[in-house]
Design an enzyme around this catalytic site. Structure first.
Site, PDB file in Angstrom:
ATOM      1  N   CYS A 141      -5.826  11.269  11.320  1.00 32.56           N
ATOM      2  CA  CYS A 141      -6.585  10.093  11.756  1.00 32.56           C
ATOM      3  C   CYS A 141      -6.353   9.943  13.261  1.00 32.56           C
ATOM      4  O   CYS A 141      -5.647  10.721  13.879  1.00 32.56           O
ATOM      5  CB  CYS A 141      -6.160   8.860  10.977  1.00 32.56           C
ATOM      6  SG  CYS A 141      -4.501   8.328  11.343  1.00 32.56           S
ATOM      7  N   ARG A 174      -8.697  -0.651   4.099  1.00 29.23           N
ATOM      8  CA  ARG A 174      -7.854   0.410   3.546  1.00 29.23           C
ATOM      9  C   ARG A 174      -6.494  -0.151   3.128  1.00 29.23           C
ATOM     10  O   ARG A 174      -5.855   0.335   2.209  1.00 29.23           O
ATOM     11  CB  ARG A 174      -7.621   1.517   4.578  1.00 29.23           C
ATOM     12  CG  ARG A 174      -8.751   2.498   4.783  1.00 29.23           C
ATOM     13  CD  ARG A 174      -8.267   3.695   5.571  1.00 29.23           C
ATOM     14  NE  ARG A 174      -7.020   4.179   5.021  1.00 29.23           N
ATOM     15  CZ  ARG A 174      -5.995   4.608   5.769  1.00 29.23           C
ATOM     16  NH1 ARG A 174      -6.081   4.631   7.084  1.00 29.23           N
ATOM     17  NH2 ARG A 174      -4.875   5.037   5.211  1.00 29.23           N
ATOM     18  N   ARG A 202      -1.294  14.289  12.587  1.00 31.16           N
ATOM     19  CA  ARG A 202      -0.806  14.174  11.202  1.00 31.16           C
ATOM     20  C   ARG A 202      -0.732  15.547  10.512  1.00 31.16           C
ATOM     21  O   ARG A 202      -1.328  15.774   9.475  1.00 31.16           O
ATOM     22  CB  ARG A 202      -1.675  13.221  10.389  1.00 31.16           C
ATOM     23  CG  ARG A 202      -2.041  11.915  11.057  1.00 31.16           C
ATOM     24  CD  ARG A 202      -0.912  10.933  11.214  1.00 31.16           C
ATOM     25  NE  ARG A 202      -0.373  10.406   9.994  1.00 31.16           N
ATOM     26  CZ  ARG A 202      -0.856   9.359   9.329  1.00 31.16           C
ATOM     27  NH1 ARG A 202      -1.934   8.775   9.743  1.00 31.16           N
ATOM     28  NH2 ARG A 202      -0.270   8.915   8.230  1.00 31.16           N
ATOM     29  N   PRO A 203      -0.064  16.527  11.063  1.00 30.16           N
ATOM     30  CA  PRO A 203       0.014  17.852  10.436  1.00 30.16           C
ATOM     31  C   PRO A 203       0.769  17.775   9.106  1.00 30.16           C
ATOM     32  O   PRO A 203       1.393  16.759   8.789  1.00 30.16           O
ATOM     33  CB  PRO A 203       0.787  18.673  11.456  1.00 30.16           C
ATOM     34  CG  PRO A 203       1.606  17.685  12.198  1.00 30.16           C
ATOM     35  CD  PRO A 203       0.782  16.444  12.270  1.00 30.16           C
ATOM     36  N   ILE A 204       0.680  18.863   8.335  1.00 30.69           N
ATOM     37  CA  ILE A 204       1.433  18.879   7.065  1.00 30.69           C
ATOM     38  C   ILE A 204       2.377  20.085   7.027  1.00 30.69           C
ATOM     39  O   ILE A 204       2.854  20.479   5.958  1.00 30.69           O
ATOM     40  CB  ILE A 204       0.496  18.892   5.835  1.00 30.69           C
ATOM     41  CG1 ILE A 204      -0.385  20.145   5.816  1.00 30.69           C
ATOM     42  CG2 ILE A 204      -0.352  17.632   5.767  1.00 30.69           C
ATOM     43  CD1 ILE A 204      -1.119  20.346   4.482  1.00 30.69           C
ATOM     44  N   ASP A 205       2.677  20.626   8.201  1.00 24.62           N
ATOM     45  CA  ASP A 205       3.538  21.816   8.256  1.00 24.62           C
ATOM     46  C   ASP A 205       4.896  21.579   7.607  1.00 24.62           C
ATOM     47  O   ASP A 205       5.409  22.432   6.869  1.00 24.62           O
ATOM     48  CB  ASP A 205       3.716  22.270   9.708  1.00 24.62           C
ATOM     49  CG  ASP A 205       4.228  21.144  10.614  1.00 24.62           C
ATOM     50  OD1 ASP A 205       3.846  19.978  10.375  1.00 24.62           O
ATOM     51  OD2 ASP A 205       5.011  21.413  11.516  1.00 24.62           O
ATOM     52  N   LYS A 229       0.851  -1.208   0.000  1.00 27.01           N
ATOM     53  CA  LYS A 229       0.000   0.000   0.000  1.00 27.01           C
ATOM     54  C   LYS A 229       0.881   1.251   0.000  1.00 27.01           C
ATOM     55  O   LYS A 229       0.675   2.159  -0.806  1.00 27.01           O
ATOM     56  CB  LYS A 229      -0.880   0.002   1.237  1.00 27.01           C
ATOM     57  CG  LYS A 229      -1.494   1.361   1.600  1.00 27.01           C
ATOM     58  CD  LYS A 229      -2.408   1.287   2.778  1.00 27.01           C
ATOM     59  CE  LYS A 229      -1.805   1.805   4.021  1.00 27.01           C
ATOM     60  NZ  LYS A 229      -1.644   3.238   4.186  1.00 27.01           N
ATOM     61  N   ASN A 230       1.873   1.285   0.872  1.00 26.84           N
ATOM     62  CA  ASN A 230       2.638   2.523   1.034  1.00 26.84           C
ATOM     63  C   ASN A 230       3.689   2.732  -0.048  1.00 26.84           C
ATOM     64  O   ASN A 230       4.324   3.785  -0.088  1.00 26.84           O
ATOM     65  CB  ASN A 230       3.266   2.571   2.434  1.00 26.84           C
ATOM     66  CG  ASN A 230       2.199   2.744   3.508  1.00 26.84           C
ATOM     67  OD1 ASN A 230       1.021   2.984   3.193  1.00 26.84           O
ATOM     68  ND2 ASN A 230       2.576   2.586   4.755  1.00 26.84           N
ATOM     69  N   ASP A 244       4.086   0.989  12.255  1.00 27.86           N
ATOM     70  CA  ASP A 244       2.905   0.287  11.732  1.00 27.86           C
ATOM     71  C   ASP A 244       2.815  -1.150  12.239  1.00 27.86           C
ATOM     72  O   ASP A 244       1.770  -1.773  12.129  1.00 27.86           O
ATOM     73  CB  ASP A 244       2.922   0.265  10.196  1.00 27.86           C
ATOM     74  CG  ASP A 244       2.747   1.657   9.635  1.00 27.86           C
ATOM     75  OD1 ASP A 244       2.943   1.834   8.424  1.00 27.86           O
ATOM     76  OD2 ASP A 244       2.448   2.568  10.421  1.00 27.86           O
TER      77      ASP A 244
HETATM   78  C1  EPZ Z   1       3.668   7.237   6.381  1.00 28.84           C
HETATM   79  O1  EPZ Z   1       2.838   8.221   6.963  1.00 28.84           O
HETATM   80  C2  EPZ Z   1       2.806   5.987   6.230  1.00 28.84           C
HETATM   81  N1  EPZ Z   1       1.676   6.269   5.340  1.00 28.84           N
HETATM   82  C3  EPZ Z   1       2.286   5.553   7.598  1.00 28.84           C
HETATM   83  O2  EPZ Z   1       1.571   4.346   7.411  1.00 28.84           O
HETATM   84  C4  EPZ Z   1       3.484   5.270   8.510  1.00 28.84           C
HETATM   85  O3  EPZ Z   1       3.006   4.943   9.798  1.00 28.84           O
HETATM   86  C5  EPZ Z   1       4.368   6.519   8.590  1.00 28.84           C
HETATM   87  O4  EPZ Z   1       4.777   6.920   7.253  1.00 28.84           O
HETATM   88  C6  EPZ Z   1       5.630   6.279   9.415  1.00 28.84           C
HETATM   89  O5  EPZ Z   1       6.353   5.215   8.870  1.00 28.84           O
HETATM   90  C7  EPZ Z   1       1.864   6.175   3.996  1.00 28.84           C
HETATM   91  O6  EPZ Z   1       2.948   5.900   3.521  1.00 28.84           O
HETATM   92  C8  EPZ Z   1       0.658   6.410   3.138  1.00 28.84           C
HETATM   93  P1  EPZ Z   1       5.502  10.637   8.655  1.00 28.84           P
HETATM   94  P2  EPZ Z   1       3.346   9.773   7.041  1.00 28.84           P
HETATM   95  O7  EPZ Z   1       5.358  11.916   7.929  1.00 28.84           O
HETATM   96  O8  EPZ Z   1       4.150  10.085   5.848  1.00 28.84           O
HETATM   97  C9  EPZ Z   1       5.115  14.058  11.942  1.00 28.84           C
HETATM   98  C10 EPZ Z   1      -0.238   2.903   7.584  1.00 28.84           C
HETATM   99  O9  EPZ Z   1      -0.694   2.277   8.537  1.00 28.84           O
HETATM  100  N2  EPZ Z   1       4.893  15.054  10.895  1.00 28.84           N
HETATM  101  O10 EPZ Z   1       6.752   9.819   8.456  1.00 28.84           O
HETATM  102  O11 EPZ Z   1       2.164  10.604   7.342  1.00 28.84           O
HETATM  103  C11 EPZ Z   1       3.969  13.074  12.058  1.00 28.84           C
HETATM  104  O12 EPZ Z   1       2.898  13.626  12.817  1.00 28.84           O
HETATM  105  C12 EPZ Z   1       0.167   4.345   7.722  1.00 28.84           C
HETATM  106  O13 EPZ Z   1      -0.011   2.407   6.457  1.00 28.84           O
HETATM  107  C13 EPZ Z   1       4.778  16.405  11.259  1.00 28.84           C
HETATM  108  O14 EPZ Z   1       4.855  16.744  12.420  1.00 28.84           O
HETATM  109  O15 EPZ Z   1       4.267   9.693   8.323  1.00 28.84           O
HETATM  110  C14 EPZ Z   1       4.615  11.885  12.725  1.00 28.84           C
HETATM  111  O16 EPZ Z   1       4.631  12.107  14.121  1.00 28.84           O
HETATM  112  C15 EPZ Z   1      -0.167   4.860   9.106  1.00 28.84           C
HETATM  113  N3  EPZ Z   1       4.556  17.319  10.283  1.00 28.84           N
HETATM  114  C16 EPZ Z   1       6.046  11.917  12.185  1.00 28.84           C
HETATM  115  O17 EPZ Z   1       6.214  13.218  11.593  1.00 28.84           O
HETATM  116  C17 EPZ Z   1       4.467  16.979   8.961  1.00 28.84           C
HETATM  117  O18 EPZ Z   1       4.290  17.875   8.112  1.00 28.84           O
HETATM  118  C18 EPZ Z   1       6.330  10.879  11.114  1.00 28.84           C
HETATM  119  O19 EPZ Z   1       5.265  10.926  10.204  1.00 28.84           O
HETATM  120  C19 EPZ Z   1       4.590  15.609   8.611  1.00 28.84           C
HETATM  121  C20 EPZ Z   1       4.806  14.668   9.591  1.00 28.84           C
END
Ligand code: EPZ
Length: 435
Positions: A116, A398, A121-124, A22-23, A305
């Site tokens: 979720c 999903r 899950r911010p996008i900053d 998926k990812n 995960d």
């Molecule tokens: C990806 O999510 C995966 N999703 C997640 O899988 C996985 O848990 C995660 O990476 C960590 O490995 C997909 O690939 C579609 P991150 P992502 O940005 O990219 C913080 C599943 O079950 N952060 O690496 O959203 C964030 O809150 C899903 O398949 C900010 O603060 O994860 C987290 O604490 C769940 N600001 C940390 O970074 C931002 O702008 C790592 O998140 C972006 C992230």
């Protein structure tokens, strides 16, 4: 109500083939937007997140087709720059269209992707990284427009090692002017797959698999045929299943080279794993040992995960296990559901769970409220005496093509609310059959 019914308490025996990742497929579908040609993706999992992504892609002018596990995307006529609709709000991976649309069209308007329950899950960090490439962000009432008169390469170093930020920067950088150096890049195998896909399409990316990526923008990209790698978390799910129930299974196509930390944890907990060219054989007949401390970390550490899935398997391990969640701030939500089944788990703040092994779990009605937690409840149901009903199957769909089919292949009496498929109990001599 959409649910999964499991009659548990038996060891797992059998074999099942691991679906595509998926990812990996989600960012690669977004990357197809950058290619004004036709791409063919093989081994794509039939899961709802892929369906939603295909809806989004067709909504912005791509012609998409699917036959079995093969998806064809024709992105020659991408029209709109607005990605919207319920598909965006309900799905985190729509954020990947941000970098792809900026790379393709220089502009995109989208709703904030759904966070979720596992975290805000911010996008900053996504927006800050793109601003360094000349992107301007205009926000209003929960919608934002990202626009770049000229997308330019830059040196970017996000303060958090983020999978999604790494992917968005790659997607924007391949069509930016000049070179982008991304430091503190995430190294997950799904990012390697994305880079390999883009490289086959003509992109120039150095440092693939490392924490510094150098992307030379502006190279013309052409259509490719690409095979999506197997899903390491789905493979890890069934590994934790047999760890929890005992038995002997074979996971065809399991991406063992990407699973070292998970295999290590399973071995420490008492499983015997045998890796081979075509998959992974797991035997777990000696009972489960507690794990004194498992911390989730960025790749190649133990994946966040996999955290709920390990927790379910450790509920009946002999001794006290500790799990520390370092990535997301709210990823212990299944603790209450596992306790309804008889698990003995104590939360220490929001980041640590202490699991006191109990003799057995007891089946009952539980509720999933996110993807991996839902899969963990299915594992607990396989382990539990009696019947377990896991509500909200849609969360699990999903990321899992057909978790009932896969666990049925492994000998579990499991079915949806639509019908019970009798499973002949596999004889114990089955275990001699598996590689
Ligand atoms: C990806 O999510 C995966 N999703 C997640 O899988 C996985 O848990 C995660 O990476 C960590 O490995 C997909 O690939 C579609 P991150 P992502 O940005 O990219 C913080 C599943 O079950 N952060 O690496 O959203 C964030 O809150 C899903 O398949 C900010 O603060 O994860 C987290 O604490 C769940 N600001 C940390 O970074 C931002 O702008 C790592 O998140 C972006 C992230």
């Amino acid at each position: 109500m959409d649910s999964i019914h499991i009659r548990g308490g038996n060891a797992l025996f059998g074999e099942t083939k691991i679906q595509g990742s998926k990812n990996a497929v989600l960012p690669i579908l977004a990357a197809a937007l950058l290619i004004e040609d036709v791409c063919v993706l093989e081994n794509c999992p039939r899961i709802s997140d892929v369906h939603h992504m295909l809806m989004l892609l067709s909504g912005i002018g791509c012609r998409v087709g699917r036959s079995g596990q093969t998806i064809t995307i024709d992105a020659r006529n991408v029209s709109e720059d607005t990605v919207s609709g319920e598909n965006v709000a309900g799905m985190r991976s729509s954020i990947m269209l941000l970098g792809a649309m900026l790379g393709r069209a220089g502009e995109v308007t989208m709703g904030y992707p759904g966070g979720c329950v596992i975290g805000e899950r911010p996008i900053d960090l996504h927006l800050n990284a793109l601003r360094k490439m000349g992107v301007k962000i205009y926000e209003k009432e929960g919608v934002f427009t990202a626009r770049a008169e000229k997308l330019e390469g830059a040196v970017i170093r996000p303060c958090v090692c983020s999978v999604g930020v790494t992917e968005n920067v790659i997607l924007a950088a391949v069509r930016a002017k000049g070179v982008t150096v991304l430091q503190n890049a995430a190294k997950e195998p799904e990012i390697v797959a994305l880079c390999e896909f883009l490289r086959e399409a003509g992109a120039v990316i150095e440092g693939i698999g490392g924490s510094v990526l150098i992307i030379q923008g502006g190279h013309k990209l052409h259509g490719v045929r690409f095979r999506i790698p197997p899903d390491r978390i789905v493979a890890g799910t069934y590994l934790m299943g047999v760890l929890g129930t005992g038995g002997h299974i074979f996971l065809e196509d399991a991406p063992v080279a990407q699973m070292h930390s998970v295999l290590r944890a399973a071995e420490l907990a008492g499983a015997e794993v045998i890796v081979s060219r075509d998959g992974l054989s797991v035997m777990a007949d000696q009972g489960r040992k507690a794990l004194s401390l498992t911390k989730t970390e960025i790749y190649p550490g133990f994946p966040t995960d996999m955290q709920s899935l390990l927790m379910a398997a450790l509920t009946t391990a002999s001794g006290i296990s500790v799990i520390e969640e370092t990535v997301f701030e709210n990823r212990f939500r299944i603790v209450e559901q596992l306790k309804k089944m008889g698990a003995d788990i104590e939360l220490r703040g929001k980041r640590q769970a202490v699991i006191y092994g109990v003799d057995s779990l007891l089946g009952c009605e539980v509720t999933a409220d996110e993807l991996r937690g839902g899969a963990a409840l299915v594992i607990a149901g396989c382990m539990a005496e009696g019947e377990t009903v896991v509500a909200n199957r849609h969360f699990i769909e999903r990321g899992y093509e057909d978790i009932c089919r896969d666990f049925q292949n492994l000998g579990v009496n499991i079915y949806t609310e639509y019908g019970e498929k009798k499973i002949e109990k596999k004889e114990t001599d089955e275990k001699n059959k598996y590689r």
